[in-house]
Enzyme design. Structure first.
Site, PDB file in Angstrom:
ATOM      1  CG  HIS A 184      -6.352  -0.077  -6.132  1.00 43.43           C
ATOM      2  ND1 HIS A 184      -7.183  -0.018  -5.032  1.00 43.43           N
ATOM      3  CD2 HIS A 184      -5.905   1.190  -6.332  1.00 43.43           C
ATOM      4  CE1 HIS A 184      -7.220   1.239  -4.582  1.00 43.43           C
ATOM      5  NE2 HIS A 184      -6.462   1.982  -5.352  1.00 43.43           N
ATOM      6  CG  MET A 241      -5.534   5.221  -8.488  1.00 42.86           C
ATOM      7  SD  MET A 241      -4.822   4.572  -6.950  1.00 42.86           S
ATOM      8  CE  MET A 241      -4.089   6.077  -6.307  1.00 42.86           C
ATOM      9  CG  HIS A 295     -14.173  -1.053   5.010  1.00 39.49           C
ATOM     10  ND1 HIS A 295     -14.560  -1.374   3.732  1.00 39.49           N
ATOM     11  CD2 HIS A 295     -15.177  -0.297   5.519  1.00 39.49           C
ATOM     12  CE1 HIS A 295     -15.753  -0.833   3.489  1.00 39.49           C
ATOM     13  NE2 HIS A 295     -16.146  -0.188   4.558  1.00 39.49           N
ATOM     14  CG  HIS A 350      -9.589   5.629  -6.536  1.00 41.94           C
ATOM     15  ND1 HIS A 350      -8.935   6.826  -6.467  1.00 41.94           N
ATOM     16  CD2 HIS A 350      -8.861   4.766  -5.782  1.00 41.94           C
ATOM     17  CE1 HIS A 350      -7.858   6.709  -5.703  1.00 41.94           C
ATOM     18  NE2 HIS A 350      -7.787   5.460  -5.274  1.00 41.94           N
ATOM     19  CE1 TYR A 366     -11.190   1.382   3.905  1.00 40.21           C
ATOM     20  CE2 TYR A 366     -12.974   2.997   3.951  1.00 40.21           C
ATOM     21  CZ  TYR A 366     -12.322   1.944   3.328  1.00 40.21           C
ATOM     22  OH  TYR A 366     -12.798   1.445   2.152  1.00 40.21           O
ATOM     23  CG  HIS A 376     -16.291  -4.682   3.671  1.00 44.20           C
ATOM     24  ND1 HIS A 376     -15.355  -4.457   2.698  1.00 44.20           N
ATOM     25  CD2 HIS A 376     -17.451  -4.971   3.030  1.00 44.20           C
ATOM     26  CE1 HIS A 376     -15.935  -4.596   1.513  1.00 44.20           C
ATOM     27  NE2 HIS A 376     -17.197  -4.906   1.686  1.00 44.20           N
ATOM     28  CG  HIS A 377     -11.354  -4.301   3.065  1.00 42.01           C
ATOM     29  ND1 HIS A 377     -12.318  -3.591   2.401  1.00 42.01           N
ATOM     30  CD2 HIS A 377     -10.336  -3.422   3.263  1.00 42.01           C
ATOM     31  CE1 HIS A 377     -11.897  -2.347   2.202  1.00 42.01           C
ATOM     32  NE2 HIS A 377     -10.708  -2.228   2.730  1.00 42.01           N
TER      33      HIS A 377
END
Length: 576
Positions: free
Chosen positions: A414, A489, A335, A416, A232, A264-265
């Site tokens: 979202h 989350m 990422h 984890h 990241y 990737h993002h």
């Protein structure tokens, strides 16, 4: 030539395998496949296949596709840059080669064959008695071989994957040696992998951009991508001094040519306005050298993930940035996914913002729905699908939303690492009315802001209910809610207009009821567990012996116990 029968309606009797073989396994002169559809000459126009994604990290396989909602079908175009002895392409529930639905092209060294196949729980391939990947054509071009095929969303074939809204796990494999039959293909020895995409893109009209639209590129200049699988990268950018309020009306990715399979993002965050300045930084986000203050740049302005297109705001609204009360500092986070551990690759990717000084009627806002980040919501270990639900209640929307309501046009789900499904539904007068966003194959490794197929109107007194499903089969202790990557989350960031003061509308179980649960567990348990108030909630969860009784009671507690609701304004002050 490869032949293909017409697709059959669901009621058709399934054909005998021998008939399928005679129809489908018609020979092709060694990969010089003859064109079946009129794709003469150069590659098909980009407009025919607007969506595109590299399948493998080297970019040898490139998938383009389009979606026909009237036909309820997807048309795929697969570019194979270096064809050896065939390939597998398909879909499976979580991206595994077992229990997968596949289109297979293979060669025995003399002849080539194409067919629709499926794999069982051991990864053994079988020809499907109902052929639903329809080969429409194939063509050689200087850049490689193009294969064109079609697949209906739903085929009524129990061996086939149902293509739905949300994430689809695509799988691919390259055959390095000739094989004498489909059954002889050993999927465990394949050079293959997976790619996640949203196949069913919304069919929405693109609003016209204002005539005074300007662009700004937020890019990390000249990054040497680290030679490790996951990085990241954080880069700080700033707006010019005295930059007045503008509306962002669109954004799109800018990916350095050649790095399409590695980026990737990406996300752009705005920093907190209470700090006058932020230090410059360009480096890994987890580095000890990263200034602490960068953690205060958390307000999402733009988010893109591989396979996503440009993101457009509805013509009535724009995302405000600049002007008084808004920070000049932005943080870009990229990422990089580098599984082949390339060394020395340089990259200057980022996001291009399109913005206008002619403000639109409404500011767009972002609201957090779901569960509060708290350890009182927990998932026992060893669960294959455990659900937790967060509520944005009627009392909160009654207080916080304008009488004319708000319009949700996009959503970013979202969780984890244990998250497997996420859904938000709108409920009115105690009845579920509409799904806001659902992803039944959600992956924490693929989180993009998705434009919704239709705008959802939410009025005062409505409820927004967000449910997440988790898998903790690989964990030996409870997973509690929280910020850590091994904590969980359950969030839906909804993008809406007009912006209100409501930034967060979430819930959690009432802590008092959870303490009653701990005392009950203690009473029924043989060995003494310290459930004293001074022991933290996570510690209490970690010490529970997870028998069926303790699991079931926790599930029912989350189902019936009163909840504590957070109905918060931007300043983290609660609505009364």
């Amino acid at each position: 030539r490869m032949q293909n029968s017409r697709s059959k309606p669901c009621s058709c009797p399934s054909l005998k395998l021998r008939e399928v073989a005679s129809m489908y396994l018609t020979v092709v002169a060694a990969f010089l496949v003859i064109l079946v559809v009129a794709l003469q000459g150069s590659a098909p126009r980009h407009s025919q296949f607007p969506y595109k994604v590299p399948l493998d990290p080297q970019g040898l396989l490139e998938l383009s596709w389009n979606v026909s909602y009237p036909q309820q079908a997807v048309h795929f175009q697969l570019l194979v840059r270096e064809l050896r002895f065939g390939l597998l392409f398909g879909m499976s529930d979580r991206g595994r080669f077992e229990n997968a639905d596949l289109a297979v092209l293979w060669s025995d060294g003399h002849n080539s064959y194409f067919g629709d196949a499926w794999s069982d729980a051991k990864g053994q391939l079988h020809m499907d008695s109902q052929q639903d990947y329809q080969l429409l054509g194939a063509r050689r071009a200087p850049e490689g071989l193009y294969l064109l095929f079609r697949r209906a969303f739903s085929t009524c074939d129990p061996k086939d994957y149902l293509i739905e809204d949300g994430t689809v796990h695509l799988i691919y494999g390259i055959l390095e040696k000739p094989v004498h039959s489909l059954q002889a293909i050993n999927v465990s020895a394949l050079h293959g992998g997976l790619q996640r995409v949203q196949l069913l893109k919304p069919n929405i009209s693109i609003p016209e951009l204002p005539s005074d639209t300007k662009t700004m590129e937020i890019r990390a200049p000249d990054v040497v991508i680290p030679s490790q699988e996951t990085t990241y990268w954080c880069y700080m950018a700033e707006l010019p001094e005295g930059f007045p309020k503008h509306h962002i009306v669109m954004y799109e990715p800018v990916v350095t040519a050649g790095n399409e399979a590695l980026v990737h993002h990406m996300e752009v965050f705005q920093c907190a306005a209470e700090f006058d300045s932020f230090p410059r930084y360009s480096g890994p986000c987890d580095s000890k050298m990263k200034p602490e203050r960068l953690n205060y740049c958390r307000h999402v302005l733009a988010a893109w993930a591989m396979g996503a297109q440009a993101f457009y705001y509805p013509e009535e609204a724009g995302l405000a940035f600049g002007g008084p009360g808004s920070s000049r500092y932005l943080r870009l986070e990229i990422h990089y996914h580098n599984p082949l551990v390339f060394k020395g690759r340089r990259d200057s990717s980022g996001i291009r913002l399109y913005y206008t000084a002619t403000l639109r009627p409404y500011d767009a806002g972002i609201m957090e729905l779901g569960l509060v980040y708290t350890p009182v919501m927990a998932i026992p270990p060893g669960e294959d699908s455990f659900t937790l639900t967060g509520y944005c209640t009627d009392k909160c929307t009654q207080l916080a939303l304008p009488a004319a309501g708000i319009h949700i046009f996009a959503s970013q789900l979202h969780t984890h690492l244990a998250g497997r499904k996420v859904v938000t539904v709108l409920s009115r007068d105690g009845r579920e009315r509409q799904v806001v966003n659902a992803d039944g194959h959600y992956s924490p490794h693929f989180q993009e802001i998705r434009m919704l197929k239709e705008v959802v109107a939410v009025f005062p007194g409505d409820e927004l209910i967000t449910t997440c499903t988790y898998n903790t089969e690989d964990r030996s202790r409870a997973t509690v809610g929280g910020f850590g990557i091994l904590e969980e989350m359950c969030v839906n960031y909804v993008h809406y207009y007009p912006q209100t003061q409501l930034e967060l509308c979430k819930s959690a179980v009432d802590p008092g009821y959870l303490h009653r649960y701990f005392s009950l567990v203690n009473r029924f348990n043989d060995e003494e567990i310290c459930m004293c108030p001074q022991v933290s909630v996570p510690q209490q969860f970690y010490s529970i012996p997870w028998n069926t009784f303790n699991r079931d009671v926790l599930k029912s507690l989350y189902g019936f116990a009163p909840i504590s609701v957070h109905c918060n304004k931007s300043s983290a002050v609660r609505f009364p």
